[in-house]
Design a protein around this motif. Sequence first.
Motif, mmCIF file in Angstrom:
data_model
loop_
_atom_site.group_PDB
_atom_site.id
_atom_site.type_symbol
_atom_site.label_atom_id
_atom_site.label_comp_id
_atom_site.label_asym_id
_atom_site.label_seq_id
_atom_site.Cartn_x
_atom_site.Cartn_y
_atom_site.Cartn_z
ATOM 1 N N ASP A 193 0.860 -0.795 0.139
ATOM 2 C CA ASP A 193 -0.041 -0.113 0.315
ATOM 3 C C ASP A 193 0.804 1.112 -0.297
ATOM 4 N N ALA A 194 2.331 1.197 -0.245
ATOM 5 C CA ALA A 194 2.745 2.089 -0.639
ATOM 6 C C ALA A 194 2.552 3.248 -1.574
ATOM 7 N N GLY A 195 3.101 4.659 -0.967
ATOM 8 C CA GLY A 195 2.917 5.782 -2.439
ATOM 9 C C GLY A 195 3.470 5.568 -3.253
ATOM 10 N N ASP A 196 3.228 6.423 -4.306
ATOM 11 C CA ASP A 196 4.284 6.713 -5.152
ATOM 12 C C ASP A 196 5.291 7.067 -4.868
ATOM 13 N N ASP A 197 5.980 7.533 -4.630
ATOM 14 C CA ASP A 197 7.124 7.932 -4.000
ATOM 15 C C ASP A 197 7.819 6.729 -3.621
ATOM 16 N N ALA A 198 7.056 5.973 -2.957
ATOM 17 C CA ALA A 198 8.153 4.523 -2.245
ATOM 18 C C ALA A 198 7.689 3.564 -3.689
ATOM 19 N N VAL A 199 6.929 3.240 -5.003
ATOM 20 C CA VAL A 199 7.014 2.734 -5.520
ATOM 21 C C VAL A 199 8.625 3.391 -7.014
ATOM 22 N N ILE A 200 8.103 4.705 -6.864
ATOM 23 C CA ILE A 200 9.196 5.090 -7.916
ATOM 24 C C ILE A 200 10.617 4.950 -7.073
ATOM 25 N N GLU A 201 10.879 5.107 -5.946
ATOM 26 C CA GLU A 201 12.070 4.930 -5.553
ATOM 27 C C GLU A 201 12.172 2.916 -5.538
ATOM 28 N N ALA A 202 11.451 1.973 -5.565
ATOM 29 C CA ALA A 202 11.581 0.892 -5.844
ATOM 30 C C ALA A 202 11.717 0.796 -8.372
ATOM 31 N N MET A 203 11.554 1.539 -8.822
ATOM 32 C CA MET A 203 11.326 1.287 -9.820
ATOM 33 C C MET A 203 13.171 2.322 -10.185
ATOM 34 N N ASP A 204 13.694 2.925 -9.734
ATOM 35 C CA ASP A 204 14.510 3.575 -9.880
ATOM 36 C C ASP A 204 15.892 2.762 -9.381
ATOM 37 N N GLU A 205 15.368 1.876 -7.971
ATOM 38 C CA GLU A 205 16.263 0.624 -7.927
ATOM 39 C C GLU A 205 16.730 -0.474 -9.183
ATOM 40 N N LEU A 206 15.396 -0.661 -9.804
ATOM 41 C CA LEU A 206 15.492 -1.437 -10.867
ATOM 42 C C LEU A 206 16.169 -1.084 -11.754
ATOM 43 N N ARG A 207 16.546 0.026 -11.832
ATOM 44 C CA ARG A 207 17.013 0.429 -13.671
ATOM 45 C C ARG A 207 18.116 0.556 -13.177
ATOM 46 N N ARG A 208 18.457 0.632 -11.561
ATOM 47 C CA ARG A 208 20.197 0.029 -11.110
ATOM 48 C C ARG A 208 20.940 -0.919 -11.382
ATOM 49 N N ARG A 209 19.796 -1.783 -11.219
ATOM 50 C CA ARG A 209 19.914 -3.168 -11.594
ATOM 51 C C ARG A 209 20.079 -3.458 -12.588
ATOM 52 N N GLY A 210 19.019 -2.705 -13.865
ATOM 53 C CA GLY A 210 19.186 -3.624 -14.836
ATOM 54 C C GLY A 210 18.371 -2.846 -16.010
ATOM 55 N N ALA A 211 17.704 -2.365 -16.143
ATOM 56 C CA ALA A 211 16.547 -2.708 -16.736
ATOM 57 C C ALA A 211 16.441 -1.133 -16.955
ATOM 58 N N LYS A 212 16.051 -0.472 -18.327
ATOM 59 C CA LYS A 212 15.844 0.332 -18.653
ATOM 60 C C LYS A 212 14.642 1.076 -18.410
ATOM 61 N N ASP A 213 13.482 0.476 -18.721
ATOM 62 C CA ASP A 213 12.228 1.122 -18.366
ATOM 63 C C ASP A 213 11.777 -0.588 -17.222
ATOM 64 N N VAL A 214 10.679 0.794 -16.975
ATOM 65 C CA VAL A 214 9.772 -0.241 -16.456
ATOM 66 C C VAL A 214 8.813 -0.038 -16.013
ATOM 67 N N ILE A 215 7.606 -1.173 -15.538
ATOM 68 C CA ILE A 215 6.412 -1.055 -15.614
ATOM 69 C C ILE A 215 5.852 -1.515 -14.043
ATOM 70 N N VAL A 216 5.195 -0.724 -13.102
ATOM 71 C CA VAL A 216 4.501 -1.496 -12.010
ATOM 72 C C VAL A 216 2.959 -1.019 -11.454
ATOM 73 N N THR A 217 2.490 -2.242 -11.893
ATOM 74 C CA THR A 217 1.464 -2.596 -11.739
ATOM 75 C C THR A 217 1.021 -3.088 -10.325
ATOM 76 N N ARG A 218 -0.456 -2.355 -10.457
ATOM 77 C CA ARG A 218 -1.192 -1.964 -8.642
ATOM 78 C C ARG A 218 -2.334 -2.148 -8.697
ATOM 79 N N SER A 219 -3.001 -3.376 -8.165
ATOM 80 C CA SER A 219 -4.356 -4.040 -8.368
ATOM 81 C C SER A 219 -4.949 -2.973 -8.147
ATOM 82 N N SER A 220 -5.373 -1.772 -6.931
ATOM 83 C CA SER A 220 -6.063 -1.177 -6.900
ATOM 84 C C SER A 220 -6.162 0.429 -7.432
ATOM 85 N N SER A 221 -4.792 0.718 -7.727
ATOM 86 C CA SER A 221 -3.997 1.669 -7.881
ATOM 87 C C SER A 221 -3.999 1.811 -10.039
#
Length: 342
Positions: A193-221
Amino acid sequence: MDVTIFAPSPSLTVTIEEHGAGPDIHVHAGGQGVWQARMLRRLGAEVTLCCTLTGETGQVAQHLLEGEGFRVVPIARAGRGAAYVHDRREGERTAVAESEGEPLGRHELDELYGVTLREGIASGLAILSGPDGESTLPADTYRRLAADLRTNDVRVVVDLAGDRMLAALEGGIDLLKVSDEELHADGLLDDVDAGDDAVIEAMDELRRRGAKDVIVTRSSSPFLVLDGRTVLEVTPPELQTADTRGAGDSLTAGVSASLAAGAPLREAVAMGAAAGALNVTRHGLGTGDTETIERLRQAVRIRTVRGAPQEHDDSQGRVSPEGLAALAETAADAGRDEEGQA
């Protein structure tokens, strides 16, 4: 518009429905890669499935896959294949019997790896999907395959979680699709249930680990998209839900179809959002018609939440004339294909 899918072990699926005076029994090929392939075909893509087909269930699955119009490049073997029997006569899925199949042997895995590399290079875009069984193949296969495909100028789309996702990231990928629940399970997100900032931080980490672009789906958002350094919020149209299974795979397929047609990621996620939205209204996984998806795409809302504002940021997922023309041309031939269900 050619797409290769790495689908290690498709399943034979048997689903029992209530219809009229008695049970209605449906037999199809299924599994993540198959559901993605099914939606890709609906959107006009030519799909090559690289897979292992095992025993009697594998023989039946191959016949069904080829009947849907997929080009199947199989590694055939003896043994027990992936399959399930589900009873849905009461409205909910009840598992009657399920089999993950047997792990791939070294020689079978080498053959599957080789044909996937060959076909991926030929198509230019490859989706790496997961098997039904946790022990089907080593997670490191995804690292090696992602790295080798990209070395040969193939765009790599990954729809995985856990060790397979982490391995693929190490190899380097062009686009990762993952859910917030999967990120939470992998320790990359503290709270679903984390907000946008936490998800964006995780996406940035995924980019640092090797993903050029990232999609994160959220069931209710609305789901979030990391496009380079820009973050987009994508809101699909709200529709009544019949079955949520396969919606994420339809999203991945819609995005991949648009990317293969030459559309930029911003336009591709609009098509993916529409395909995923339609899928939840249906009992068939990875199904839907092109015309409805195109109309739903006009209702997709996209806004920038980080990065330089995009021109015409009130866009509702409009595809460029070039991208739309490419989709329309290829979809015309496949738009009336028989509808597959899982």
